[in-house]
Scaffold this motif. Sequence first.
Motif, PDB file in Angstrom:
ATOM      1  N   ARG A  99    -135.605   7.674  92.411  1.00  0.00           N
ATOM      2  CA  ARG A  99    -136.547   7.250  91.381  1.00  0.00           C
ATOM      3  C   ARG A  99    -135.859   6.896  90.066  1.00  0.00           C
ATOM      4  O   ARG A  99    -136.274   5.961  89.377  1.00  0.00           O
ATOM      5  CB  ARG A  99    -137.580   8.356  91.134  1.00  0.00           C
ATOM      6  N   HIS A 100    -134.830   7.648  89.708  1.00  0.00           N
ATOM      7  CA  HIS A 100    -134.180   7.437  88.413  1.00  0.00           C
ATOM      8  C   HIS A 100    -133.036   6.421  88.489  1.00  0.00           C
ATOM      9  O   HIS A 100    -132.289   6.267  87.531  1.00  0.00           O
ATOM     10  CB  HIS A 100    -133.663   8.766  87.864  1.00  0.00           C
ATOM     11  N   GLU A 101    -132.936   5.730  89.623  1.00  0.00           N
ATOM     12  CA  GLU A 101    -131.851   4.758  89.798  1.00  0.00           C
ATOM     13  C   GLU A 101    -132.350   3.317  89.940  1.00  0.00           C
ATOM     14  O   GLU A 101    -131.544   2.393  90.053  1.00  0.00           O
ATOM     15  CB  GLU A 101    -131.046   5.112  91.062  1.00  0.00           C
ATOM     16  N   GLN A 102    -133.655   3.109  89.926  1.00  0.00           N
ATOM     17  CA  GLN A 102    -134.175   1.815  90.380  1.00  0.00           C
ATOM     18  C   GLN A 102    -134.319   0.760  89.290  1.00  0.00           C
ATOM     19  O   GLN A 102    -134.133  -0.430  89.559  1.00  0.00           O
ATOM     20  CB  GLN A 102    -135.511   2.019  91.083  1.00  0.00           C
ATOM     21  N   SER A 103    -134.654   1.140  88.060  1.00  0.00           N
ATOM     22  CA  SER A 103    -134.924   0.120  87.032  1.00  0.00           C
ATOM     23  C   SER A 103    -133.725  -0.787  86.806  1.00  0.00           C
ATOM     24  O   SER A 103    -133.859  -2.015  86.753  1.00  0.00           O
ATOM     25  CB  SER A 103    -135.331   0.788  85.712  1.00  0.00           C
ATOM     26  N   LYS A 104    -132.542  -0.189  86.665  1.00  0.00           N
ATOM     27  CA  LYS A 104    -131.368  -1.025  86.405  1.00  0.00           C
ATOM     28  C   LYS A 104    -130.978  -1.850  87.619  1.00  0.00           C
ATOM     29  O   LYS A 104    -130.407  -2.931  87.480  1.00  0.00           O
ATOM     30  CB  LYS A 104    -130.182  -0.192  85.911  1.00  0.00           C
ATOM     31  N   ARG A 105    -131.319  -1.363  88.841  1.00  0.00           N
ATOM     32  CA  ARG A 105    -131.044  -2.178  90.035  1.00  0.00           C
ATOM     33  C   ARG A 105    -132.010  -3.368  90.100  1.00  0.00           C
ATOM     34  O   ARG A 105    -131.599  -4.486  90.427  1.00  0.00           O
ATOM     35  CB  ARG A 105    -131.169  -1.333  91.298  1.00  0.00           C
ATOM     36  N   PHE A 106    -133.274  -3.143  89.777  1.00  0.00           N
ATOM     37  CA  PHE A 106    -134.198  -4.267  89.729  1.00  0.00           C
ATOM     38  C   PHE A 106    -133.780  -5.247  88.639  1.00  0.00           C
ATOM     39  O   PHE A 106    -133.904  -6.463  88.804  1.00  0.00           O
ATOM     40  CB  PHE A 106    -135.624  -3.774  89.469  1.00  0.00           C
ATOM     41  N   MET A 107    -133.278  -4.738  87.528  1.00  0.00           N
ATOM     42  CA  MET A 107    -132.827  -5.618  86.456  1.00  0.00           C
ATOM     43  C   MET A 107    -131.617  -6.434  86.907  1.00  0.00           C
ATOM     44  O   MET A 107    -131.514  -7.622  86.598  1.00  0.00           O
ATOM     45  CB  MET A 107    -132.460  -4.775  85.222  1.00  0.00           C
ATOM     46  N   THR A 108    -130.704  -5.805  87.640  1.00  0.00           N
ATOM     47  CA  THR A 108    -129.549  -6.524  88.171  1.00  0.00           C
ATOM     48  C   THR A 108    -130.004  -7.653  89.083  1.00  0.00           C
ATOM     49  O   THR A 108    -129.511  -8.784  88.996  1.00  0.00           O
ATOM     50  CB  THR A 108    -128.628  -5.569  88.948  1.00  0.00           C
ATOM     51  N   ILE A 116    -131.751   0.500  81.543  1.00  0.00           N
ATOM     52  CA  ILE A 116    -130.836   1.645  81.649  1.00  0.00           C
ATOM     53  C   ILE A 116    -131.485   2.886  81.058  1.00  0.00           C
ATOM     54  O   ILE A 116    -131.444   3.982  81.639  1.00  0.00           O
ATOM     55  CB  ILE A 116    -129.502   1.323  80.959  1.00  0.00           C
ATOM     56  N   PHE A 117    -132.112   2.728  79.894  1.00  0.00           N
ATOM     57  CA  PHE A 117    -132.814   3.857  79.278  1.00  0.00           C
ATOM     58  C   PHE A 117    -133.969   4.326  80.158  1.00  0.00           C
ATOM     59  O   PHE A 117    -134.208   5.530  80.294  1.00  0.00           O
ATOM     60  CB  PHE A 117    -133.330   3.465  77.894  1.00  0.00           C
ATOM     61  N   ALA A 118    -134.683   3.377  80.770  1.00  0.00           N
ATOM     62  CA  ALA A 118    -135.828   3.732  81.612  1.00  0.00           C
ATOM     63  C   ALA A 118    -135.414   4.613  82.776  1.00  0.00           C
ATOM     64  O   ALA A 118    -136.184   5.482  83.209  1.00  0.00           O
ATOM     65  CB  ALA A 118    -136.508   2.468  82.127  1.00  0.00           C
ATOM     66  N   ASP A 119    -134.203   4.412  83.299  1.00  0.00           N
ATOM     67  CA  ASP A 119    -133.741   5.244  84.403  1.00  0.00           C
ATOM     68  C   ASP A 119    -133.381   6.656  83.961  1.00  0.00           C
ATOM     69  O   ASP A 119    -133.297   7.567  84.784  1.00  0.00           O
ATOM     70  CB  ASP A 119    -132.526   4.592  85.085  1.00  0.00           C
ATOM     71  N   THR A 120    -133.148   6.852  82.674  1.00  0.00           N
ATOM     72  CA  THR A 120    -132.901   8.214  82.187  1.00  0.00           C
ATOM     73  C   THR A 120    -134.204   8.954  81.921  1.00  0.00           C
ATOM     74  O   THR A 120    -134.214  10.180  81.859  1.00  0.00           O
ATOM     75  CB  THR A 120    -132.056   8.196  80.899  1.00  0.00           C
ATOM     76  N   ARG A 121    -135.290   8.215  81.754  1.00  0.00           N
ATOM     77  CA  ARG A 121    -136.611   8.801  81.517  1.00  0.00           C
ATOM     78  C   ARG A 121    -137.638   8.063  82.383  1.00  0.00           C
ATOM     79  O   ARG A 121    -138.450   7.295  81.886  1.00  0.00           O
ATOM     80  CB  ARG A 121    -136.997   8.686  80.040  1.00  0.00           C
ATOM     81  N   PRO A 122    -137.603   8.288  83.711  1.00  0.00           N
ATOM     82  CA  PRO A 122    -138.456   7.513  84.615  1.00  0.00           C
ATOM     83  C   PRO A 122    -139.944   7.605  84.290  1.00  0.00           C
ATOM     84  O   PRO A 122    -140.687   6.646  84.524  1.00  0.00           O
ATOM     85  CB  PRO A 122    -138.163   8.129  85.990  1.00  0.00           C
TER      86      PRO A 122
END
Length: 455
Positions: free
Chosen positions: A149-158, A321-327
């Motif tokens: 859950r805390h790894e997905q935002s930056k992967r979607f952004m990539t 990146i910040f969103a993944d630190t605070r899902p």
Amino acid sequence: MDPKKDVDEAVFTEKTDEEKKLVRKVDLYLMPTIWVLYMFSYMDRTNIGNAKAAGMNEDIGLDSNGYFLAVVVFQIGYVIAEVPSNMILSRARPSLYIPFLMVLWGTVAALMALVKTPAQLLGMRFLLGVMEAGFSPAILFIISTWYRRHEQSKRFMTFLSAGILAGAFGGIVAGAITDSIDGAHGIAGWRWLFIVEGVATVGVAFIAPFFLLDYPATTKKLTPREREIAVARLQADGITSSGENGEIAEVSHWKALVHAVSNWRLWLLCAGYMTIIGCYSLSYFNPTLVKGLGYTGAVITRYMTVPLYVVALAVAIPTCIFADTRPHLRPLLATTALVLGALFCALSAGIYAYTPRYVFLCFINSAIWTANPLALSYASVSMGSLHPETRAISLAIVNGMGNLAQIYGSYLFPDRDAPKFLKGFGTYAGLLALGGGVYACAYVLFRRSPFKART
């Protein structure tokens, strides 16, 4: 995990050395590959605009209404085929299925060079939409299947950054192709554009299987120990995975579809995502809007659209990146981005000076491109507990409804409204504000009543 907690404890769980090594290996296989594939996907679906600029309309007798229909029929084919494609994906090997789709749409993209009438173009664009429809929802499902859950935002952004860069430089690349080989072998430059980009897509498709992964429990590119770790870390977050413990055969296609469409939470996410992707149509009009600000010449206009996407990347990447630190803050961050986008759209509707409006365009694009990965990662993790096929169908529906919204979004910037485009900017302001409200509501409602697995 208690959904009412303000902090997602999984974020602060220390990874073991084995898990860190696994994540690096998965990233090395998946992220560069899907980035490149999405670049080709984006270019193949949008190169019609560059073909138009290179003389396609005049050569085949296509008027402005015909061009609009060519844009729309792609979206119709896309929406129709997304859900069936992800149904197949959930029971197939992604490392083979996605390249297969690439061969199909790359072939269609190249064959568009043969069109001689508007009717033929419409037919090929519809077919292109059908063939390409499975790609984006497949990638959404794969990311939701491999990352916590805390790894997905930056992967979607990539993943989405490929679209940003394709939007920024696609016109320049297309211009280089059409200008350099226009008339070669008696073939017009716009036809060469379809041929070159379509053939390149097919070529990349034959390389992709060596890098794409299947599912955590079944991929052959990981060791048995790595597969165990991959499955266990998803289970720690309550995320189901295809091929795990024979689960793939537990739910029929029909039952998975019923489970998906009967869940009210899905339609709330669809409503929010439609407001974002409906505004994506702005990318089709950025060159027109920039030209209306006083820049002249096709080359200058192309270059002046680049900062719109560069600023978007500069804003979206650190936010994700910040969103993944605070899902737990993802829906609130999406709300903030959308409300700010609405504000800048409203300002654009009332201020026409060149410099301020160009700045506003930069931040409108930033708001849209930032909200997109936040919305996708929020949808993905919210659905983590669903059966894999139900989740695959649900993500395809979210993506499909979003693409459907581009149809009405494309109506909002007609040439007759230049240079103010009050209708377009005013409608976008309302849509983005509505989207912000939807995600704020989802934040409250999903904490009280989250998605739950059904059998």
